[in-house]
Write a protein that holds these residues in place. Sequence first.
Motif, PDB file in Angstrom:
ATOM      1  N   HIS A 193       4.306  -0.040  -6.098  1.00  0.00           N
ATOM      2  CA  HIS A 193       3.846   0.730  -5.994  1.00  0.00           C
ATOM      3  C   HIS A 193       4.446   2.674  -7.600  1.00  0.00           C
ATOM      4  O   HIS A 193       4.237   3.816  -7.359  1.00  0.00           O
ATOM      5  CB  HIS A 193       3.785   2.073  -4.810  1.00  0.00           C
ATOM      6  N   ASP A 194       5.485   1.179  -8.614  1.00  0.00           N
ATOM      7  CA  ASP A 194       6.232   2.279  -9.362  1.00  0.00           C
ATOM      8  C   ASP A 194       4.909   3.372  -9.803  1.00  0.00           C
ATOM      9  O   ASP A 194       4.120   3.288 -10.361  1.00  0.00           O
ATOM     10  CB  ASP A 194       5.900   1.829 -10.226  1.00  0.00           C
ATOM     11  N   GLY A 195       5.162   5.023  -9.706  1.00  0.00           N
ATOM     12  CA  GLY A 195       4.333   5.661 -10.557  1.00  0.00           C
ATOM     13  C   GLY A 195       3.433   6.578  -9.975  1.00  0.00           C
ATOM     14  O   GLY A 195       2.681   6.948  -9.717  1.00  0.00           O
ATOM     15  N   PHE A 196       3.188   6.152  -8.688  1.00  0.00           N
ATOM     16  CA  PHE A 196       2.632   6.418  -7.275  1.00  0.00           C
ATOM     17  C   PHE A 196       2.944   8.493  -7.422  1.00  0.00           C
ATOM     18  O   PHE A 196       1.852   8.637  -7.436  1.00  0.00           O
ATOM     19  CB  PHE A 196       2.836   5.925  -6.019  1.00  0.00           C
ATOM     20  N   THR A 197       3.949   8.655  -7.708  1.00  0.00           N
ATOM     21  CA  THR A 197       4.333  10.514  -7.433  1.00  0.00           C
ATOM     22  C   THR A 197       2.773  10.909  -8.947  1.00  0.00           C
ATOM     23  O   THR A 197       2.325  11.822  -8.683  1.00  0.00           O
ATOM     24  CB  THR A 197       5.121  10.274  -7.427  1.00  0.00           C
ATOM     25  N   GLY A 229      -4.276   8.474  -1.391  1.00  0.00           N
ATOM     26  CA  GLY A 229      -3.571   6.857  -0.996  1.00  0.00           C
ATOM     27  C   GLY A 229      -3.991   5.594  -1.568  1.00  0.00           C
ATOM     28  O   GLY A 229      -4.913   6.045  -3.217  1.00  0.00           O
ATOM     29  N   GLU A 230      -2.962   5.062  -2.335  1.00  0.00           N
ATOM     30  CA  GLU A 230      -3.247   3.698  -3.031  1.00  0.00           C
ATOM     31  C   GLU A 230      -2.735   2.642  -2.165  1.00  0.00           C
ATOM     32  O   GLU A 230      -2.228   2.268  -1.474  1.00  0.00           O
ATOM     33  CB  GLU A 230      -2.065   3.699  -3.742  1.00  0.00           C
ATOM     34  N   ASN A 231      -3.876   1.119  -2.618  1.00  0.00           N
ATOM     35  CA  ASN A 231      -3.215  -0.536  -2.073  1.00  0.00           C
ATOM     36  C   ASN A 231      -3.361  -0.744  -3.985  1.00  0.00           C
ATOM     37  O   ASN A 231      -4.551  -0.972  -4.142  1.00  0.00           O
ATOM     38  CB  ASN A 231      -4.474  -0.553  -1.122  1.00  0.00           C
ATOM     39  N   VAL A 232      -2.557  -1.544  -3.681  1.00  0.00           N
ATOM     40  CA  VAL A 232      -2.471  -2.800  -4.484  1.00  0.00           C
ATOM     41  C   VAL A 232      -2.439  -4.339  -4.318  1.00  0.00           C
ATOM     42  O   VAL A 232      -1.996  -4.140  -2.886  1.00  0.00           O
ATOM     43  CB  VAL A 232      -0.776  -2.849  -5.331  1.00  0.00           C
ATOM     44  N   CYS A 271       0.878  -1.182  -0.390  1.00  0.00           N
ATOM     45  CA  CYS A 271       0.270   0.041  -0.466  1.00  0.00           C
ATOM     46  C   CYS A 271       0.440   1.072  -0.148  1.00  0.00           C
ATOM     47  O   CYS A 271       1.985   1.092   0.185  1.00  0.00           O
ATOM     48  CB  CYS A 271      -0.654   0.147   1.184  1.00  0.00           C
ATOM     49  N   SER A 272       0.321   2.313  -0.457  1.00  0.00           N
ATOM     50  CA  SER A 272       0.992   3.849  -0.465  1.00  0.00           C
ATOM     51  C   SER A 272       0.210   4.591   0.360  1.00  0.00           C
ATOM     52  O   SER A 272      -0.835   4.715  -0.615  1.00  0.00           O
ATOM     53  CB  SER A 272       1.484   4.310  -1.738  1.00  0.00           C
ATOM     54  N   SER A 273       0.438   5.341   1.161  1.00  0.00           N
ATOM     55  CA  SER A 273      -0.431   6.792   1.312  1.00  0.00           C
ATOM     56  C   SER A 273       0.531   8.161   1.506  1.00  0.00           C
ATOM     57  O   SER A 273       1.565   7.767   1.823  1.00  0.00           O
ATOM     58  CB  SER A 273      -1.101   6.309   2.517  1.00  0.00           C
ATOM     59  N   ASP A 274       0.178   9.077   0.809  1.00  0.00           N
ATOM     60  CA  ASP A 274      -0.239  10.114   1.300  1.00  0.00           C
ATOM     61  C   ASP A 274      -0.227  11.347   2.229  1.00  0.00           C
ATOM     62  O   ASP A 274      -0.976  11.053   2.473  1.00  0.00           O
ATOM     63  CB  ASP A 274      -0.446  10.531  -0.114  1.00  0.00           C
ATOM     64  N   ASN A 275       0.273  11.251   3.652  1.00  0.00           N
ATOM     65  CA  ASN A 275       0.211  11.138   4.713  1.00  0.00           C
ATOM     66  C   ASN A 275       0.032  12.696   5.049  1.00  0.00           C
ATOM     67  O   ASN A 275      -0.255  13.464   6.221  1.00  0.00           O
ATOM     68  CB  ASN A 275       1.431  10.699   5.390  1.00  0.00           C
ATOM     69  N   GLU A 276       0.357  13.859   4.252  1.00  0.00           N
ATOM     70  CA  GLU A 276       0.393  15.348   3.902  1.00  0.00           C
ATOM     71  C   GLU A 276      -0.243  15.990   2.589  1.00  0.00           C
ATOM     72  O   GLU A 276      -0.634  15.381   2.232  1.00  0.00           O
ATOM     73  CB  GLU A 276       1.890  15.679   3.143  1.00  0.00           C
ATOM     74  N   THR A 277      -1.116  16.467   3.153  1.00  0.00           N
ATOM     75  CA  THR A 277      -2.367  17.585   2.667  1.00  0.00           C
ATOM     76  C   THR A 277      -1.516  18.258   1.987  1.00  0.00           C
ATOM     77  O   THR A 277      -0.672  19.203   2.694  1.00  0.00           O
ATOM     78  CB  THR A 277      -2.476  18.517   3.596  1.00  0.00           C
ATOM     79  N   ARG A 285       0.830   9.487 -10.523  1.00  0.00           N
ATOM     80  CA  ARG A 285      -0.478   9.476 -10.253  1.00  0.00           C
ATOM     81  C   ARG A 285      -0.759  10.657  -9.250  1.00  0.00           C
ATOM     82  O   ARG A 285      -1.864  11.771  -9.305  1.00  0.00           O
ATOM     83  CB  ARG A 285      -1.076   7.831 -10.106  1.00  0.00           C
ATOM     84  N   LYS A 286      -0.459  10.227  -8.364  1.00  0.00           N
ATOM     85  CA  LYS A 286      -0.915  11.556  -7.437  1.00  0.00           C
ATOM     86  C   LYS A 286      -0.919  13.150  -7.672  1.00  0.00           C
ATOM     87  O   LYS A 286      -2.250  13.658  -8.076  1.00  0.00           O
ATOM     88  CB  LYS A 286       0.143  11.387  -5.658  1.00  0.00           C
ATOM     89  N   THR A 287       0.163  13.986  -8.335  1.00  0.00           N
ATOM     90  CA  THR A 287       0.272  14.750  -9.279  1.00  0.00           C
ATOM     91  C   THR A 287      -1.304  15.264 -10.134  1.00  0.00           C
ATOM     92  O   THR A 287      -1.579  16.053 -10.136  1.00  0.00           O
ATOM     93  CB  THR A 287       1.228  15.060  -9.673  1.00  0.00           C
ATOM     94  N   ASN A 288      -1.057  13.946 -10.716  1.00  0.00           N
ATOM     95  CA  ASN A 288      -2.320  14.050 -11.729  1.00  0.00           C
ATOM     96  C   ASN A 288      -3.991  13.996 -11.153  1.00  0.00           C
ATOM     97  O   ASN A 288      -4.699  15.081 -11.302  1.00  0.00           O
ATOM     98  CB  ASN A 288      -2.303  12.550 -12.897  1.00  0.00           C
TER      99      ASN A 288
END
Length: 169
Positions: A94-98, A114-117, A21-27, A100-103
């Motif tokens: 989670h390659d490319g998460f950053t 956040g992302e679960n795979v 999993c990956s999570s963006d903990n900062e707002t 996807r997050k920016t998109n």
Amino acid sequence: MKKSTSILFALIFSITTLTSCSSDNETVAPTAIGSVSVESAKNYTHDSSEIELLDLINTYRVEHNLNTLSIIEHISYKSSEHNAYMIAVNAVSHDGFTERKTNFQQLLGAVRVGENVAFGFSSPQAALNGWIASDGHRANLEGDYTHFGVSIRIDANGKKYYTNMFIKK
């Protein structure tokens, strides 16, 4: 009976270690959508197993006194792209998460992502159970989000890949 329980435990443990999993903990402050030159939001058509997983996630959230999440097709589209990538490289990541997050920040005004795979689970319920059994995945399932999307894709060997993404607007 004891042998069956041991085998079941080993199987669940193995499957749990195959997920991530990956999570963006900062707002962060959202970027104005009109001021950025990026691809437009894409539409996505969910199949019945994806709808089932989305419904299961919302049911889980309601059972834990959390808000239901609204589906955004673009999130599922990006999840599908990520599944295609994982299938191509034959690895869960989670390659490319950053990116996807920016998109999502630029197109959808997301302030949290956040992302679960996962892969190898036979059904949406099994994938959800695997995520619930993992602290990081469960944190995303129970996170402070408003919208979500999901994709389930099957590789040439019949293994299912799951990407579930969450955003807060």
